[in-house]
Design an enzyme around this catalytic site. Structure first.
Site, PDB file in Angstrom:
ATOM      1  N   LEU A 108       0.808  -1.221   0.000  1.00  0.00           N
ATOM      2  CA  LEU A 108       0.000   0.000   0.000  1.00  0.00           C
ATOM      3  C   LEU A 108       0.841   1.272   0.000  1.00  0.00           C
ATOM      4  CD1 LEU A 108      -2.763  -1.082   2.557  1.00  0.00           C
ATOM      5  CD2 LEU A 108      -2.807  -1.267   0.063  1.00  0.00           C
ATOM      6  N   SER A 110       3.300   2.202   2.177  1.00  0.00           N
ATOM      7  CA  SER A 110       3.437   2.797   3.510  1.00  0.00           C
ATOM      8  C   SER A 110       4.770   3.517   3.684  1.00  0.00           C
ATOM      9  CB  SER A 110       3.263   1.729   4.599  1.00  0.00           C
ATOM     10  OG  SER A 110       4.167   0.658   4.410  1.00  0.00           O
ATOM     11  N   ALA A 112       6.635   4.953   1.427  1.00  0.00           N
ATOM     12  CA  ALA A 112       6.608   6.199   0.654  1.00  0.00           C
ATOM     13  C   ALA A 112       5.794   7.259   1.370  1.00  0.00           C
ATOM     14  CB  ALA A 112       6.037   5.948  -0.739  1.00  0.00           C
ATOM     15  N   ALA A 113       4.637   6.876   1.906  1.00  0.00           N
ATOM     16  CA  ALA A 113       3.781   7.840   2.605  1.00  0.00           C
ATOM     17  C   ALA A 113       4.457   8.359   3.874  1.00  0.00           C
ATOM     18  CB  ALA A 113       2.436   7.200   2.943  1.00  0.00           C
ATOM     19  N   ASP A 154       5.210   4.757  -6.056  1.00  0.00           N
ATOM     20  CA  ASP A 154       4.731   4.972  -4.685  1.00  0.00           C
ATOM     21  C   ASP A 154       4.973   6.398  -4.217  1.00  0.00           C
ATOM     22  OD1 ASP A 154       4.091   2.334  -4.815  1.00  0.00           O
ATOM     23  OD2 ASP A 154       5.172   1.732  -3.014  1.00  0.00           O
TER      24      ASP A 154
END
Length: 322
Positions: A108, A110, A112-113, A154
């Site tokens: 998902l 994560s 990168a976020a 991402d």
């Protein structure tokens, strides 16, 4: 004063695995991601807190730098935070709380976020204005440093948001899209090994080039048709293409019993389309739920870790609260 920042996670809607072979794919930034809160301190300490993994650490600045040394063997999610902090000099320390609102290691985006949201917050703290292009580029460089390799997808999704069509030249093109894309993400809580799965598909392609090649062509056409369906708001076609795509992913050997059970339960509960997202072998499925989303979510969460989301159109954001 405090600084709050947010960066979205992402799901792959179409094009898993075939994107490796320069085939098109579609990625969606989602409104579940990573929230960062930064509160200035009056001393030289920097604290980092992540409740999701029960992490808390206090470190001290030396000559305005942290120079935190990460453990190259462990590759923890906190490494991305410290690599961001190491980019800057600070007059005073701060408390950094990172709240991850999605699943780690489940395809998902994560890491990168976490990187993008931390970069936005910390750059504001040192009064350094950096544009989104620089954020995406810097975040990708950090991912490459930690992971050894990283797709730009991402970090671009976390930075810019929206729905992206990755073309045959690996160029990221924003899809003009003016409808909601209600999705449910369910996690089987088994991790797939992306490298091994990509290699298994490659070996299958080498062994059966015509058969697997035709599967890849079908997946390519699905991504192309899905782009048009999204632009036209064709809900029925989006669902059908997801279901067809799932069958093709099963055919190349990246599905599992657990993922299949989740996919079919989602459809049984009323999802228009459902499929695995990411490399497979574990991780998550996505269900497209333009109707009865609450009921489908209620049923799926009885058996699986599950959240609802829609696309995030704006990407990374931040505010300074006085």
């Amino acid at each position: 004063m405090k600084i709050k920042a947010f960066a979205p996670g992402k799901i792959i809607l179409f094009g898993e695995h075939t994107v490796v072979y320069k085939k098109p794919a579609i990625a969606v930034a989602i409104d579940r991601g990573v929230n960062v809160e930064l509160i200035p301190r009056n001393d030289d300490n920097i604290t980092v807190k992540l409740d999701l993994i029960d992490y808390y650490k206090k470190s001290q600045l030396v000559n305005k730098k942290l120079n935190y040394k990460i453990d190259s063997q462990k590759k923890m999610i906190t490494d991305y935070i410290y690599e961001v902090i190491n980019l800057f000099e600070f007059e005073k320390g701060f408390d950094l709380t990172v709240d991850i609102k999605m699943y780690l290691g489940a395809g998902l985006g994560s890491s990168a976020a976490v990187t993008v949201s931390t970069l936005k917050a910390v750059s504001l703290y040192v009064n350094k204005q950096i544009d989104k292009k620089t954020i995406a580029q810097t975040a990708r460089e950090i991912e490459i440093k930690i992971q050894g390799a990283a797709s730009p997808i991402d970090t671009s999704m976390s930075t810019y948001g929206g729905i992206i069509f990755i073309d045959e030249n690996s160029k990221l093109n924003r899809i003009d899209f003016n409808m909601k894309l209600p999705l449910i993400v369910s996690n089987c809580e088994i991790s797939g090994n992306t490298g091994k799965l990509v290699e298994s598909v490659r070996l299958k392609y080498e062994k059966y080039p015509t058969i697997v090649g035709n599967i890849f062509k079908a997946m390519e056409q699905i991504a192309i048709d899905a782009k048009v369906a999204l632009e036209e708001g064709n809900s029925e076609l989006i669902g059908d293409l997801m279901n067809i795509n799932q069958g093709l992913l099963d055919a190349i050997g990246v599905n599992t019993t657990e993922l299949s059970d989740m996919v079919y339960k989602a459809r049984e509960y009323g999802a228009k389309g459902s499929k695995l997202t990411g490399s497979g072998g574990g991780g998550c499925i996505i269900a497209y739920t333009p109707e009865n989303s609450d009921e489908i979510y209620k049923q799926l969460r009885k058996d699986y870790a599950t959240f609802k989301c829609v696309q995030s159109d704006t990407g990374v954001s931040a505010e300074i609260i006085n």
